[in-house]
Each structure stands twice: as C-alpha cells, then as structure tokens.
Design an enzyme around this catalytic site. Structure first.
Site, PDB file in Angstrom:
ATOM      1  CB  CYS A   1      -0.915  -0.041   1.232  1.00  0.00           C
ATOM      2  SG  CYS A   1      -1.697   1.514   1.669  1.00  0.00           S
TER       3      CYS A   1
ATOM      4  CB  CYS B   1       0.361   1.634   4.156  1.00  0.00           C
ATOM      5  SG  CYS B   1      -1.366   1.168   3.990  1.00  0.00           S
TER       6      CYS B   1
END
Length: 83
Positions: free
Chosen positions: A6, A9
């Site tokens: 991600c 993230c």
C-alpha cells in the site's frame, strides 16, 4: 492497519512513527499487516488501509482512514492524551 504493498501506508507509517516518538512514551504504536492478521482486521471492521485506531483500555476511542500530514497526526495524538 496497513498492508505491505500500500503506497499511502508506506507514507503514513514513518510520519506516524515520528509523531508517536515525540510523545515520549505517552502513546504506544502497533502496526498490523492485514495480510498477516486478517482476523484482527475483521474484528475491528477495517475495510480500507491505512486505518489508524486509537485504543484506550482495550476500547477503540477514535480512528481515521487514509493519509494525514504531520500536523494532523500531532493534533490527533494530542486530542487522545489530553494535551
């Protein structure tokens, strides 16, 4: 809650680590990879990453989904610790 691949993230993680470190032990941070801990993601109803849950005495007291800048993260933490 995050996942290895991600992009947001990967950006949020270091920012969050930095602002948590500034709290000098008043806040503990735990990272949960939803690929490795699907059960926790389901238990806490995580439907998108990154998701940050603020917990106190085992209860979720606040949360946000998505990326935030350092100022927003500091405000989030200060609200939690009452500073």
């Amino acid at each position: 809650f995050s996942i290895r691949w991600c992009g947001p993230c990967k950006i949020l993680g270091p920012r969050l680590e930095k602002v948590v470190a500034k709290q000098e032990g008043k806040v503990l941070m735990a990272k949960v990879d939803i690929d490795d801990h699907t059960d926790l993601a389901i238990e806490y109803e995580v439907s998108a990453v990154p998701t940050v849950l603020a917990m106190k005495n085992g209860d979720v007291v606040d949360k946000f989904v998505g990326i935030k800048d350092e100022d927003q993260l500091e405000a989030f933490l200060k609200k939690l610790i009452g500073a």
